[in-house]
Design a protein around this motif. Structure first.
Motif, short mmCIF file in Angstrom:
data_model
loop_
_atom_site.label_atom_id
_atom_site.label_comp_id
_atom_site.label_asym_id
_atom_site.label_seq_id
_atom_site.Cartn_x
_atom_site.Cartn_y
_atom_site.Cartn_z
N THR A 56 10.67 9.42 -2.16
CA THR A 56 11.14 10.24 -3.28
C THR A 56 10.80 9.60 -4.61
N PHE A 57 10.97 8.27 -4.69
CA PHE A 57 10.72 7.62 -5.97
C PHE A 57 9.24 7.56 -6.30
N VAL A 58 8.39 7.40 -5.30
CA VAL A 58 6.95 7.46 -5.54
C VAL A 58 6.57 8.82 -6.11
N GLU A 59 7.15 9.88 -5.55
CA GLU A 59 6.85 11.22 -6.06
C GLU A 59 7.33 11.37 -7.49
N HIS A 60 8.50 10.85 -7.78
CA HIS A 60 9.06 10.87 -9.13
C HIS A 60 8.12 10.17 -10.12
N SER A 70 0.81 -1.23 0.00
CA SER A 70 0.00 0.00 0.00
C SER A 70 0.83 1.28 0.00
N GLY A 71 2.16 1.15 -0.08
CA GLY A 71 3.02 2.34 -0.04
C GLY A 71 3.17 2.91 1.36
N GLU A 72 2.94 2.05 2.35
CA GLU A 72 2.93 2.53 3.74
C GLU A 72 4.29 3.08 4.18
N VAL A 118 -1.62 2.15 -2.70
CA VAL A 118 -2.60 3.22 -2.46
C VAL A 118 -1.94 4.58 -2.43
N PHE A 119 -0.76 4.64 -1.80
CA PHE A 119 -0.07 5.92 -1.68
C PHE A 119 0.35 6.46 -3.05
#
Length: 352
Positions: free
Chosen positions: A260-264, A203-205, A289-290
């Protein structure tokens, strides 16, 4: 035997090494847009197979030939077990993507292992495989191949977005179908989750609790690949050469890397999608989910709800469809997508 319908198996192994996806699909003979996933399963890789596939990029040509055959035998065993377990009696053919070991199309290189002749011999089924090589020989990227399925099976949706080892997108630009790889996703996120002893960041927790490294984010977004126009595709080699050294030189905390990589990823994906358009999102990244929330923060698209079977098995489904088109000698590879010199019917057919 039902003359109005026919049945096929589709196999897919992605770069994130979750396992082998197998689907049993029912197609209507005179209307391919009618299809139904009847059975589907992901068979996880053993530690030994995962290590072999991760390290195969460094194998010699002789070692790769042996791996091609042994992996073909492995796929055949999975197919035979699947057919037995689900009591499958009607089967026209098997379409196998194989597993990508090498992909540097600009150098004329692409290799998906899983020797079709071995699969056909051991399963006693017609097999269609090696879908990428011909396209690369015709000057194309050999990827992505799924867009022909998007064009014919999901024509009512503006964007088809896949979140797997890499993210890729497919859409019609009023002239032709356009598709390309956007950026790495799970191939990077899972690698850093592994450092914490986890298969993935559920879930990107963990990512949600990290802090964005602004310098790293800026340098990721400035990578040359993102400035190129399509057609373009990505492979493991690019990640190892461009992404991982950059991350490791600028951030040591895993939660901060993931954040950082999720934001990228969210920024790169949102730069492609237009507001108010419909988007079908599939692939394992849907369950992060995140990540989905961060994509929504950057764009106002209408996300089309998909069944879990479609989310998890769309690529395997479409490789079954690529097999349908190949056997029917119809175009299954679009030059507008890959940059090849012509549209063509790609793949090799092996008989039992």
């Amino acid at each position: 035997m039902n003359n109005n319908y026919f049945f096929a198996l589709g196999l897919m192994s992605g770069t994130s090494l979750d396992g082998v996806d197998i689907v049993y699909v029912k197609f209507k003979r005179n209307d391919y847009s009618f299809f139904e996933i009847l059975q589907a399963e992901t068979i996880p890789y053993s530690i030994e197979w995962k290590q072999q596939l991760q390290n195969a990029i460094h194998f010699s040509s002789d070692e790769l030939k042996k791996l091609d055959i042994s992996y073909g035998k492995y796929l055949a065993s999975l197919i035979n077990n699947f057919v037995f377990n689900y009591k499958i009696e009607e089967l026209a053919f098997v379409a196998s993507h194989g597993h990508t070991i090498l992909h540097e199309p600009d150098k004329g290189i692409t290799l998906q292992i899983g020797y079709g002749n071995e699969i056909a011999k051991l399963t006693k089924q017609k097999v269609v495989c090696d879908f990428r090589t011909q396209d690369v020989k015709l000057g194309g990227q050999g990827a992505p191949l799924v867009p022909i399925g998007d064009e014919l099976l999901f024509s009512n949706i503006n964007y088809c977005l896949n979140l797997g080892g890499f993210s890729n997108v497919s859409y019609h630009n009023k002239v032709s179908r356009i598709a390309f790889d956007i950026c790495p996703v799970n191939i990077v996120l899972n690698l850093y989750a592994n450092k914490l002893g986890l298969e993935y960041d559920a879930s990107g927790e963990i990512a949600s609790k990290g802090t964005i490294n602004k310098v790293l984010l800026e340098k990721l977004n400035q990578l040359e690949f993102y400035q190129k126009n399509p057609p373009k595709s990505l492979g493991l080699e690019w990640v190892q050469q461009q992404i991982l050294p950059l991350i490791d030189s600028l951030e040591k905390d895993v939660s901060n890397v993931l954040r950082t990589f999720v934001e990228h990823v969210a920024m790169q994906i949102s730069s492609v999608l237009e507001d108010s358009k419909s988007v079908l999102i599939t692939g394992g990244g849907v369950f992060n989910v995140f990540l989905i929330d961060r994509i929504k923060c950057y764009t106002n698209v209408k996300i089309v709800k998909a069944s879990n079977n479609l989310i998890n098995y769309k690529e395997a489904l479409i490789f079954a469809f690529l097999g349908v088109l190949k056997i029917d000698n119809q175009i299954n590879c679009l030059k507008s997508v890959t940059g090849a010199s012509q549209n063509h019917s790609s793949g090799i057919v092996f008989l039992p």
